[in-house]
Design a protein around this motif. Structure first.
Motif, mmCIF file in Angstrom:
data_model
loop_
_atom_site.group_PDB
_atom_site.id
_atom_site.type_symbol
_atom_site.label_atom_id
_atom_site.label_comp_id
_atom_site.label_asym_id
_atom_site.label_seq_id
_atom_site.Cartn_x
_atom_site.Cartn_y
_atom_site.Cartn_z
ATOM 1 N N ILE A 131 0.867 -1.178 0.000
ATOM 2 C CA ILE A 131 0.000 0.000 0.000
ATOM 3 C C ILE A 131 0.904 1.228 0.000
ATOM 4 C CG2 ILE A 131 -1.864 1.216 1.183
ATOM 5 C CD1 ILE A 131 -2.566 -1.457 2.542
ATOM 6 N N LEU A 132 0.874 1.979 -1.075
ATOM 7 C CA LEU A 132 1.753 3.139 -1.191
ATOM 8 C C LEU A 132 1.327 4.266 -0.260
ATOM 9 C CD1 LEU A 132 2.080 3.225 -5.087
ATOM 10 C CD2 LEU A 132 3.613 2.133 -3.440
ATOM 11 N N GLY A 133 0.026 4.407 -0.072
ATOM 12 C CA GLY A 133 -0.504 5.477 0.763
ATOM 13 C C GLY A 133 -1.127 4.944 2.033
ATOM 14 N N ASP A 134 -2.420 5.262 2.235
ATOM 15 C CA ASP A 134 -3.082 4.999 3.509
ATOM 16 C C ASP A 134 -3.948 3.740 3.485
ATOM 17 O OD1 ASP A 134 -1.960 7.355 4.401
ATOM 18 O OD2 ASP A 134 -3.743 8.560 3.976
ATOM 19 N N LEU A 135 -4.102 3.165 4.676
ATOM 20 C CA LEU A 135 -5.040 2.071 4.916
ATOM 21 C C LEU A 135 -6.121 2.612 5.843
ATOM 22 C CD1 LEU A 135 -6.044 -0.890 5.030
ATOM 23 C CD2 LEU A 135 -4.343 -1.289 6.833
ATOM 24 N N ILE A 136 -7.381 2.553 5.410
ATOM 25 C CA ILE A 136 -8.497 3.062 6.203
ATOM 26 C C ILE A 136 -9.375 1.884 6.601
ATOM 27 C CG2 ILE A 136 -10.509 4.584 6.241
ATOM 28 C CD1 ILE A 136 -9.079 6.321 4.165
ATOM 29 N N ILE A 137 -9.629 1.757 7.907
ATOM 30 C CA ILE A 137 -10.379 0.615 8.430
ATOM 31 C C ILE A 137 -11.705 1.104 8.991
ATOM 32 C CG2 ILE A 137 -10.375 -1.268 10.102
ATOM 33 C CD1 ILE A 137 -7.311 -1.234 9.942
ATOM 34 N N ARG A 138 -12.791 0.739 8.313
ATOM 35 C CA ARG A 138 -14.139 1.084 8.762
ATOM 36 C C ARG A 138 -14.965 -0.162 9.050
ATOM 37 N NH1 ARG A 138 -14.478 5.533 3.950
ATOM 38 N NH2 ARG A 138 -13.367 7.217 5.036
ATOM 39 N N GLY A 139 -14.337 -1.327 8.920
ATOM 40 C CA GLY A 139 -15.002 -2.591 9.188
ATOM 41 C C GLY A 139 -13.992 -3.602 9.678
ATOM 42 N N GLY A 140 -14.487 -4.722 10.225
ATOM 43 C CA GLY A 140 -13.622 -5.760 10.769
ATOM 44 C C GLY A 140 -13.816 -5.890 12.265
ATOM 45 N N GLY A 141 -13.638 -7.115 12.770
ATOM 46 C CA GLY A 141 -13.865 -7.376 14.185
ATOM 47 C C GLY A 141 -12.590 -7.688 14.935
ATOM 48 N N SER A 142 -12.742 -8.351 16.071
ATOM 49 C CA SER A 142 -11.609 -8.584 16.966
ATOM 50 C C SER A 142 -10.618 -9.608 16.420
ATOM 51 C CB SER A 142 -12.118 -9.039 18.339
ATOM 52 O OG SER A 142 -12.910 -10.210 18.217
ATOM 53 N N HIS A 143 -10.952 -10.282 15.320
ATOM 54 C CA HIS A 143 -10.005 -11.183 14.647
ATOM 55 C C HIS A 143 -9.800 -10.703 13.212
ATOM 56 C CE1 HIS A 143 -10.134 -14.096 17.924
ATOM 57 N NE2 HIS A 143 -11.437 -13.918 17.948
ATOM 58 N N SER A 144 -9.796 -9.399 13.028
ATOM 59 C CA SER A 144 -10.140 -8.859 11.726
ATOM 60 C C SER A 144 -9.025 -8.605 10.742
ATOM 61 C CB SER A 144 -10.932 -7.576 11.910
ATOM 62 O OG SER A 144 -10.187 -6.658 12.673
ATOM 63 N N VAL A 145 -8.340 -7.496 10.847
ATOM 64 C CA VAL A 145 -7.477 -7.047 9.758
ATOM 65 C C VAL A 145 -6.069 -7.600 9.963
ATOM 66 C CG1 VAL A 145 -6.619 -5.072 8.483
ATOM 67 C CG2 VAL A 145 -8.869 -4.970 9.559
ATOM 68 N N GLU A 146 -5.732 -8.634 9.205
ATOM 69 C CA GLU A 146 -4.434 -9.277 9.322
ATOM 70 C C GLU A 146 -3.559 -8.879 8.137
ATOM 71 O OE1 GLU A 146 -4.640 -13.458 9.970
ATOM 72 O OE2 GLU A 146 -6.347 -13.327 11.345
ATOM 73 N N LEU A 147 -2.361 -8.397 8.440
ATOM 74 C CA LEU A 147 -1.405 -8.027 7.405
ATOM 75 C C LEU A 147 -0.192 -8.936 7.526
ATOM 76 C CD1 LEU A 147 -2.615 -5.057 8.719
ATOM 77 C CD2 LEU A 147 -1.657 -4.353 6.532
ATOM 78 N N ASP A 148 0.010 -9.769 6.520
ATOM 79 C CA ASP A 148 1.093 -10.747 6.530
ATOM 80 C C ASP A 148 2.114 -10.360 5.463
ATOM 81 O OD1 ASP A 148 2.755 -12.910 6.653
ATOM 82 O OD2 ASP A 148 1.228 -14.411 6.231
ATOM 83 N N SER A 149 3.297 -9.933 5.900
ATOM 84 C CA SER A 149 4.381 -9.541 4.985
ATOM 85 C C SER A 149 3.921 -8.459 4.016
ATOM 86 C CB SER A 149 4.895 -10.767 4.214
ATOM 87 O OG SER A 149 5.360 -11.765 5.104
ATOM 88 N N CYS A 150 3.265 -7.440 4.562
ATOM 89 C CA CYS A 150 2.761 -6.329 3.752
ATOM 90 C C CYS A 150 3.602 -5.074 3.974
ATOM 91 C CB CYS A 150 1.300 -6.034 4.104
ATOM 92 S SG CYS A 150 0.148 -7.370 3.708
ATOM 93 N N GLU A 151 3.366 -4.061 3.139
ATOM 94 C CA GLU A 151 3.982 -2.748 3.299
ATOM 95 C C GLU A 151 2.877 -1.695 3.294
ATOM 96 O OE1 GLU A 151 7.216 -1.822 0.648
ATOM 97 O OE2 GLU A 151 7.672 -3.949 0.366
ATOM 98 N N VAL A 152 2.917 -0.808 4.291
ATOM 99 C CA VAL A 152 1.960 0.302 4.345
ATOM 100 C C VAL A 152 2.771 1.590 4.407
ATOM 101 C CG1 VAL A 152 0.018 1.343 5.552
ATOM 102 C CG2 VAL A 152 0.292 -1.148 5.560
ATOM 103 N N GLY A 153 2.749 2.353 3.320
ATOM 104 C CA GLY A 153 3.587 3.542 3.239
ATOM 105 C C GLY A 153 3.052 4.731 4.006
ATOM 106 N N GLY A 154 1.727 4.805 4.167
ATOM 107 C CA GLY A 154 1.115 5.956 4.822
ATOM 108 C C GLY A 154 0.578 5.628 6.194
ATOM 109 N N THR A 155 -0.526 6.283 6.546
ATOM 110 C CA THR A 155 -1.144 6.138 7.866
ATOM 111 C C THR A 155 -2.282 5.129 7.817
ATOM 112 O OG1 THR A 155 -0.595 8.412 8.474
ATOM 113 C CG2 THR A 155 -2.382 7.364 9.693
ATOM 114 N N THR A 156 -2.377 4.314 8.858
ATOM 115 C CA THR A 156 -3.520 3.415 9.026
ATOM 116 C C THR A 156 -4.498 4.078 9.981
ATOM 117 O OG1 THR A 156 -2.189 1.431 8.647
ATOM 118 C CG2 THR A 156 -4.276 1.151 9.817
#
Length: 236
Positions: A75-100
């Motif tokens: 992800i070159l820019g931002d990651l925006i999270i408006r959904g997902g639960g307590s086992h939700s957003v998993e990032l495995d060997s990812c790149e996030v260039g901006g703000t989450t």
């Protein structure tokens, strides 16, 4: 058929195919998709995304309390999270260039699980759970808008947490290097460790330290009220 007509038909088909491909990528659900055009990826249902480069990724409210897994996504820019639960957003060997940014309304607090993924900046506008493993970790976490941030997982590493007025921080496991507490904030170190806590000027804060938790250094500014329970190794 005239060659010019044939070329025109091929061109139209190519444009339609490209447009359809963009629709599939921008409304990605269960199937993995790759996009090297640095577009915006809207995730509107639980599922797994494998590979691809995107300008930004938006996990929509229609995901609910479901799980979204991203593997080797850049992800070159931002990651925006408006959904997902307590086992939700998993990032495995990812790149996030901006703000989450976490800004989910209702339901479970989303969990950001960073496995072999370094998160440079997380802005928790609503309740958020963070956890990391492997080479993953969090450089900077900012809580605002009354959000509660929970740190869990024995391997979780957080460099700094900035607590806006009226926010909360719970450390159930892992380690946090620096915490800055604003007015009306509450911190509970039930387990795990916090190295340094700084309380700003004219602030009233509450700290609780469990039997298995630790805070190494507490630094307070002028006109500060700190209510504590549990053991405190040093205050200055």
């Amino acid at each position: 058929m005239d060659n010019k007509v044939l070329i025109a038909i091929v061109a139209v088909v190519a444009v339609v195919a490209a447009a359809c491909g963009a629709v599939v990528l921008l409304n990605h659900g269960d199937n993995g998709g790759k996009n090297t055009d640095s577009s915006i990826l809207n995730v509107d249902s639980p599922g797994t995304i494998e590979g691809g480069t995107y300008q930004s990724v938006i996990i929509g409210p229609s995901v609910g309390d479901g799980t979204v897994i991203m593997k080797s996504v850049k992800i070159l820019g931002d990651l925006i999270i408006r959904g997902g639960g307590s086992h939700s957003v998993e990032l495995d060997s990812c790149e996030v260039g901006g703000t989450t940014t976490v800004e989910k309304e209702g339901g479970e607090a989303p969990r950001i699980y960073a496995n072999n993924t370094q998160m440079s900046s997380v802005n928790a506008k609503t309740d958020t759970i963070i956890e990391s493993s492997g080479t993953g970790g969090f450089d900077s976490v900012t809580a605002s808008g009354g959000a509660d941030v929970t740190v869990q997982g024995s391997d979780t590493k957080v460099d700094s947490v900035s607590m806006g007025n009226g926010t909360g921080l719970t450390v159930n496991a892992g380690s946090v290097n620096d915490v800055t507490m604003g007015d009306g904030t509450t911190m509970n170190v039930a387990d795990g460790s916090v190295s340094n806590v700084n309380v700003g000027k004219d602030c009233s804060v509450t700290m609780q330290i469990g039997a298995n938790g630790s805070v190494d250094t507490l630094t307070v500014a002028d006109n500060v009220s700190v209510t504590t329970s549990g053991e405190q190794t040093e205050a200055k």
